[in-house]
Motif scaffolding. Structure first.
Motif, mmCIF file in Angstrom:
data_model
loop_
_atom_site.group_PDB
_atom_site.id
_atom_site.type_symbol
_atom_site.label_atom_id
_atom_site.label_comp_id
_atom_site.label_asym_id
_atom_site.label_seq_id
_atom_site.Cartn_x
_atom_site.Cartn_y
_atom_site.Cartn_z
ATOM 1 N N UNK A 1 0.989 -1.220 0.098
ATOM 2 C CA UNK A 1 -0.019 0.135 -0.113
ATOM 3 C C UNK A 1 0.788 1.214 0.003
ATOM 4 N N UNK A 2 0.729 1.986 -0.729
ATOM 5 C CA UNK A 2 1.955 3.146 -0.998
ATOM 6 C C UNK A 2 1.671 4.040 0.161
ATOM 7 N N UNK A 3 2.733 4.331 0.705
ATOM 8 C CA UNK A 3 3.081 5.368 1.773
ATOM 9 C C UNK A 3 2.323 6.594 1.373
ATOM 10 N N UNK A 4 2.453 7.112 0.120
ATOM 11 C CA UNK A 4 1.889 8.531 -0.235
ATOM 12 C C UNK A 4 0.691 8.442 -0.212
ATOM 13 N N UNK B 1 3.374 -6.172 2.709
ATOM 14 C CA UNK B 1 3.861 -5.111 3.597
ATOM 15 C C UNK B 1 2.873 -4.736 4.591
ATOM 16 N N UNK B 2 3.322 -3.666 5.583
ATOM 17 C CA UNK B 2 2.345 -3.264 6.518
ATOM 18 C C UNK B 2 1.308 -2.350 6.190
ATOM 19 N N UNK B 3 0.228 -2.299 6.915
ATOM 20 C CA UNK B 3 -0.658 -1.457 6.666
ATOM 21 C C UNK B 3 -0.443 -0.128 7.561
ATOM 22 N N UNK B 4 -0.512 0.789 6.690
ATOM 23 C CA UNK B 4 -0.201 2.307 7.277
ATOM 24 C C UNK B 4 -0.973 2.606 8.262
ATOM 25 N N UNK B 5 -0.745 3.414 9.368
ATOM 26 C CA UNK B 5 -1.876 3.753 10.259
ATOM 27 C C UNK B 5 -1.935 5.486 10.594
ATOM 28 N N UNK B 6 -1.019 6.107 9.820
ATOM 29 C CA UNK B 6 -0.930 7.582 9.863
ATOM 30 C C UNK B 6 -1.798 8.285 8.875
ATOM 31 N N UNK B 7 -2.256 9.555 9.250
ATOM 32 C CA UNK B 7 -3.009 10.384 8.378
ATOM 33 C C UNK B 7 -4.408 9.787 8.221
ATOM 34 N N UNK B 8 -5.194 9.732 7.167
ATOM 35 C CA UNK B 8 -6.501 9.263 7.103
ATOM 36 C C UNK B 8 -6.706 7.455 7.419
#
Length: 217
Positions: A157-160, A179-186
């Protein structure tokens, strides 16, 4: 002689003026959509009205324009279409809604979609789209809905995407992402079920404890 010179001047002026007249604003958008039509198989003739000889595509079915005759919506969800998306979609600079869900579209998501800075909704779910999610989608600063679930997508999942503050709905479930699931921002407010059935996803990223880069491609 004077009369002939005057006629010659008028003729040259008309020709010069015709050469300088800009192409109708809708033509570039119509050309881009017609490239999409040619890339798709349409057994139900949903795209029959997409006539490239018209001045602009605003009279085509499933296309919506604003008052300036710029394309703002393409609604082709659940239309029994197959084929692939095209880079020319990036020329629809006023596009706000791209609805192509529940078809049989294959191939990759064009990186050129990241040019569509007015885009609010990108709905490509329930197709057979493969390849990675382009990091260029992080340029879509007006995006609210990103639904890519039920495809064949791979990679991270793109960090962008975490930099899109307007993003309210993200669904990438039922793919083969890793890869990891981002948790920042939205992503702080996206439910975990919107990531399920991606066997190689590695749970929410532990902010400050886990790096984003993993052995994922």
């Amino acid at each position: 002689m004077a009369g002939r010179d005057l006629l010659l001047f008028v003729a040259v002026t008309i020709i010069s003026s015709s050469l300088m007249v800009p192409t109708a604003r809708g033509n570039t958008e119509g050309d881009a959509l017609y490239v999409l039509r040619r890339s798709l198989s349409d057994p139900d003739n949903v795209l029959q009205s997409w006539d490239p000889n018209l001045v602009n595509p605003c009279t085509w079915f499933h296309v919506t324009c604003n008052q300036d005759s710029h394309v703002t919506r393409v609604d082709l969800g659940n239309s029994n279409l197959s084929g692939h998306l095209v880079p020319e979609l990036g020329k629809l600079e006023h596009l706000q809604y791209l609805e192509l869900y529940k078809n049989n579209i294959q191939g990759k998501i064009p990186v050129e979609l990241g040019i569509l800075k007015r885009l609010i909704s990108l709905d490509l779910y329930n197709n057979n789209i493969s390849g990675t999610i382009p990091p260029s989608l992080g340029n879509l600063k007006s995006l609210v809905f990103l639904r890519l679930n039920n495809n064949q997508l791979t990679g991270p999942i793109p960090k962008t995407l975490a930099g899109i503050s307007s993003l309210k709905v993200v669904d990438v479930s039922n793919n083969n992402l890793c890869g990891p699931i981002p948790t920042t921002g939205p992503f702080e407010h996206i439910p975990l079920e919107n990531f399920e059935n991606n066997p190689r996803l590695e749970g929410p990223q532990l902010q400050g404890l886990a790096g984003y880069d993993t052995n994922c491609s």
